[in-house]
Design a protein around this motif. Structure first.
Motif, short mmCIF file in Angstrom:
data_model
loop_
_atom_site.label_atom_id
_atom_site.label_comp_id
_atom_site.label_asym_id
_atom_site.label_seq_id
_atom_site.Cartn_x
_atom_site.Cartn_y
_atom_site.Cartn_z
N LYS A 1 0.83 -1.20 0.00
CA LYS A 1 0.00 0.00 0.00
C LYS A 1 0.87 1.26 0.00
O LYS A 1 0.65 2.18 -0.80
CB LYS A 1 -0.93 0.01 1.22
N TRP A 2 1.88 1.31 0.89
CA TRP A 2 2.71 2.50 0.98
C TRP A 2 3.68 2.61 -0.18
O TRP A 2 4.01 3.72 -0.63
CB TRP A 2 3.45 2.53 2.32
N HIS A 3 4.10 1.49 -0.72
CA HIS A 3 4.92 1.51 -1.93
C HIS A 3 4.10 2.11 -3.08
O HIS A 3 4.61 2.92 -3.86
CB HIS A 3 5.36 0.08 -2.28
N PHE A 4 2.85 1.70 -3.15
CA PHE A 4 1.94 2.18 -4.19
C PHE A 4 1.72 3.70 -4.07
O PHE A 4 1.86 4.44 -5.05
CB PHE A 4 0.60 1.45 -4.08
N ILE A 5 1.37 4.16 -2.86
CA ILE A 5 1.08 5.59 -2.65
C ILE A 5 2.32 6.45 -2.91
O ILE A 5 2.26 7.45 -3.64
CB ILE A 5 0.56 5.83 -1.21
N ALA A 6 3.45 6.04 -2.32
CA ALA A 6 4.68 6.81 -2.50
C ALA A 6 5.12 6.81 -3.96
O ALA A 6 5.57 7.84 -4.49
CB ALA A 6 5.79 6.22 -1.62
N GLY A 7 4.95 5.67 -4.61
CA GLY A 7 5.34 5.58 -6.01
C GLY A 7 4.49 6.45 -6.91
O GLY A 7 5.00 7.10 -7.82
N LEU A 8 3.20 6.47 -6.64
CA LEU A 8 2.28 7.26 -7.46
C LEU A 8 2.60 8.75 -7.36
O LEU A 8 2.58 9.48 -8.35
CB LEU A 8 0.84 6.99 -7.02
N ILE A 9 2.91 9.21 -6.14
CA ILE A 9 3.25 10.61 -5.93
C ILE A 9 4.61 10.95 -6.54
O ILE A 9 4.80 12.02 -7.13
CB ILE A 9 3.24 10.94 -4.42
N SER A 10 5.57 10.04 -6.38
CA SER A 10 6.95 10.31 -6.80
C SER A 10 7.17 10.13 -8.30
O SER A 10 8.12 10.70 -8.85
CB SER A 10 7.90 9.37 -6.05
N LEU A 11 6.32 9.34 -8.93
CA LEU A 11 6.56 8.89 -10.30
C LEU A 11 6.96 9.99 -11.29
O LEU A 11 7.99 9.86 -11.97
CB LEU A 11 5.34 8.13 -10.81
N PRO A 12 6.21 11.10 -11.42
CA PRO A 12 6.59 12.12 -12.40
C PRO A 12 7.99 12.69 -12.13
O PRO A 12 8.75 12.94 -13.06
CB PRO A 12 5.51 13.19 -12.23
N PHE A 13 8.31 12.89 -10.85
CA PHE A 13 9.60 13.46 -10.49
C PHE A 13 10.73 12.47 -10.75
O PHE A 13 11.81 12.87 -11.21
CB PHE A 13 9.59 13.87 -9.01
N VAL A 14 10.48 11.20 -10.47
CA VAL A 14 11.51 10.17 -10.69
C VAL A 14 11.86 10.09 -12.17
O VAL A 14 13.03 9.98 -12.55
CB VAL A 14 11.04 8.80 -10.16
N ILE A 15 10.84 10.16 -13.03
CA ILE A 15 11.07 10.11 -14.48
C ILE A 15 11.91 11.32 -14.91
O ILE A 15 12.85 11.19 -15.70
CB ILE A 15 9.74 10.06 -15.24
N ILE A 16 11.58 12.50 -14.38
CA ILE A 16 12.35 13.71 -14.70
C ILE A 16 13.80 13.57 -14.24
O ILE A 16 14.74 13.88 -14.98
CB ILE A 16 11.71 14.95 -14.05
N LEU A 17 14.00 13.07 -13.02
CA LEU A 17 15.35 12.91 -12.48
C LEU A 17 16.15 11.90 -13.29
O LEU A 17 17.35 12.10 -13.54
CB LEU A 17 15.28 12.47 -11.02
N ALA A 18 15.51 10.81 -13.70
CA ALA A 18 16.20 9.79 -14.48
C ALA A 18 16.62 10.34 -15.85
O ALA A 18 17.77 10.15 -16.28
CB ALA A 18 15.31 8.57 -14.66
N ILE A 19 15.71 11.03 -16.52
CA ILE A 19 16.00 11.55 -17.87
C ILE A 19 17.07 12.64 -17.81
O ILE A 19 18.04 12.63 -18.58
CB ILE A 19 14.71 12.07 -18.53
N THR A 20 16.90 13.61 -16.90
CA THR A 20 17.88 14.70 -16.82
C THR A 20 19.24 14.19 -16.34
O THR A 20 20.28 14.67 -16.81
CB THR A 20 17.40 15.81 -15.87
N GLY A 21 19.24 13.23 -15.42
CA GLY A 21 20.50 12.64 -14.97
C GLY A 21 21.22 11.95 -16.10
O GLY A 21 22.45 12.08 -16.25
N GLY A 22 20.47 11.22 -16.92
CA GLY A 22 21.07 10.54 -18.07
C GLY A 22 21.63 11.54 -19.08
O GLY A 22 22.73 11.35 -19.62
N ILE A 23 20.89 12.61 -19.34
CA ILE A 23 21.36 13.63 -20.29
C ILE A 23 22.63 14.30 -19.78
O ILE A 23 23.58 14.53 -20.53
CB ILE A 23 20.26 14.69 -20.53
#
Length: 417
Positions: free
Chosen positions: A14-36
């Motif tokens: 449950k908490w993995h789901f909630i935290a993941g849903l909130i964090s998801l857009p930011f994690v994608i941004i961090l992954a893409i910008t970090g890779g660039i």
């Protein structure tokens, strides 16, 4: 194999789901910008070649003369000169540090400045700011730190939730079901890839956290009180020259530095004033070979020198993980970080697709937990520990608990009415 508690598994899910849903857009941004950002050097090299590369023609002017030429072209007097390693390399004089760093490059054959370079002038500076603060300044750095703190929780809970049941055996660690629908497929892609890069993700996060505001400042405080940071004189702090006679020329210091055969990029720390000192040091990501020497600018007497072994254990660990985070230990490290960035973005998008496929109409689809379940003391102790180590995570947990408490109270009052 691990024998899992079903109720605990549901609660962590449950908490993995909630935290993941909130964090998801930011994690994608961090992954893409970090890779660039890992392509920074390759991207900037051709754009800066006209400033850093010169034609070899005639006799080069002295380093002392180049220093005098560079001084008036910087807002602050240069504090560092990088010793050129090739004849066609312009000499770099730098003032300031990090984002406030400014460098001028001198053509020693024509006695002219070829140009200036500041991190703020590069497109990669915008990528770095997006990666580190979402282009929102200090407020953005807090968001990134909060997301990074929750990522530790996501990884820990994700490992437990994913861990295969005993009957599945070793195959469960590699199981991707391609024929049971897209929701199951993308769920498996998320969990399997997530599990296998979890250690690398934790190492990458450990390298990024020292740059954060709250955790980073607390970490520096621990270094100070435990004396596990840089030695006080690592950057010549507190050292002074004895004013006597004529100061040694920069050219003499360059000759001395070259005779030391230091690894990596070798720089000369320039005296700030008449009581300042000369320094000779190398920058290399073979961290164990880093050395620092400080000299009286008049007598040339060595005042103090430091090896990497003089650096406290927390600072050594911090510098290692930060270098690892940036892919600076060679090609293998760079490729590894590219892989981590790509897989983090992929598994995050896979999680989003899986969620969209399973989400009930007009509902969030949050996993249900039995009402009678209560997390054990071990879990509570772990949450408290994480809240202390990562203060923004701790504050966010308290906010969640307060919101949950008042939500239940309001619901209870409505039932009683």
């Amino acid at each position: 194999m691990l024998k899992k508690d079903h109720k605990l598994n549901q609660w962590l899910w449950k908490w993995h789901f909630i935290a993941g849903l909130i964090s998801l857009p930011f994690v994608i941004i961090l992954a893409i910008t970090g890779g660039i950002y890992l392509f920074k050097d390759a991207y900037e090299a051709p754009k800066q070649a006209h400033i850093k590369v010169v034609e070899v023609e005639g006799k080069a002017m002295s380093y002392q003369e180049q220093w005098q030429l560079a001084k008036p072209l910087l807002h602050k007097a240069p504090n560092t000169m990088v010793i050129p390693t090739e004849a066609n390399q312009a000499t770099a004089f730098t003032s300031g540090m990090f984002s406030h760093k400014n460098s001028v490059y001198v053509n020693p054959y024509k006695a002219e400045v070829t140009g200036r370079i500041s991190p703020k002038d590069s497109d990669m500076y915008t990528v770095r700011k997006l990666h580190g603060e979402l282009l929102l300044g200090q407020f953005g750095t807090k968001i990134v730190e909060l997301i990074a703190s929750w990522l530790f929780v996501l990884i820990i809970t994700g490992i437990y939730v994913f861990w295969p049941a005993k009957k599945e055996g070793i195959k469960g660690f590699f199981k991707v079901r391609f024929k049971q629908g897209k929701q199951i497929l993308f769920r498996d892609l998320h969990t399997v890839f997530g599990f296998w890069i979890s250690i690398l993700l934790l190492m990458t996060l450990a390298g990024g956290m020292p740059w954060t505001d709250v955790f980073g400042d607390n970490f520096k405080w621990v270094q100070r009180v435990t004396n596990t940071g840089f030695p006080k004189t690592w950057n010549a702090r507190g050292l002074k020259s004895t004013i006597e006679g004529k100061a040694i020329s920069l050219d003499e210091m360059v000759r001395l530095a070259k005779s030391m055969n230091l690894k990596g990029e070798v720089s000369i720390g320039l005296p700030k004033d008449e009581k300042g000192v000369y320094s000779i040091y190398n920058t290399t990501f073979d961290l164990g070979t880093q050395k620092r020497f400080h000299f009286d600018q008049y007598s040339g007497k060595q005042l103090v020198n430091h090896n990497w072994e003089d650096v406290g254990i927390l600072m050594r660990g911090r510098m290692w993980f930060m270098a690892f985070h940036q892919g600076q230990f060679g090609t293998w490290n760079w490729v590894l970080m590219i892989g981590v960035a790509v897989l983090l973005a992929f598994m995050s998008i896979a999680a989003l697709i899986s969620y969209i496929k399973r989400k009930p109409h007009k509902k969030w689809g949050t996993p249900k937990v039995p009402l009678q379940f209560r997390a054990g003391y071990g879990i509570m102790a772990l949450i408290v520990l994480l809240g202390i180590v990562f203060p923004l995570f701790g504050i966010s947990v308290l906010v969640i608990l307060f919101v949950e408490y008042f939500r239940r109270r309001i619901k209870k009052e409505k039932v009683e009415v």
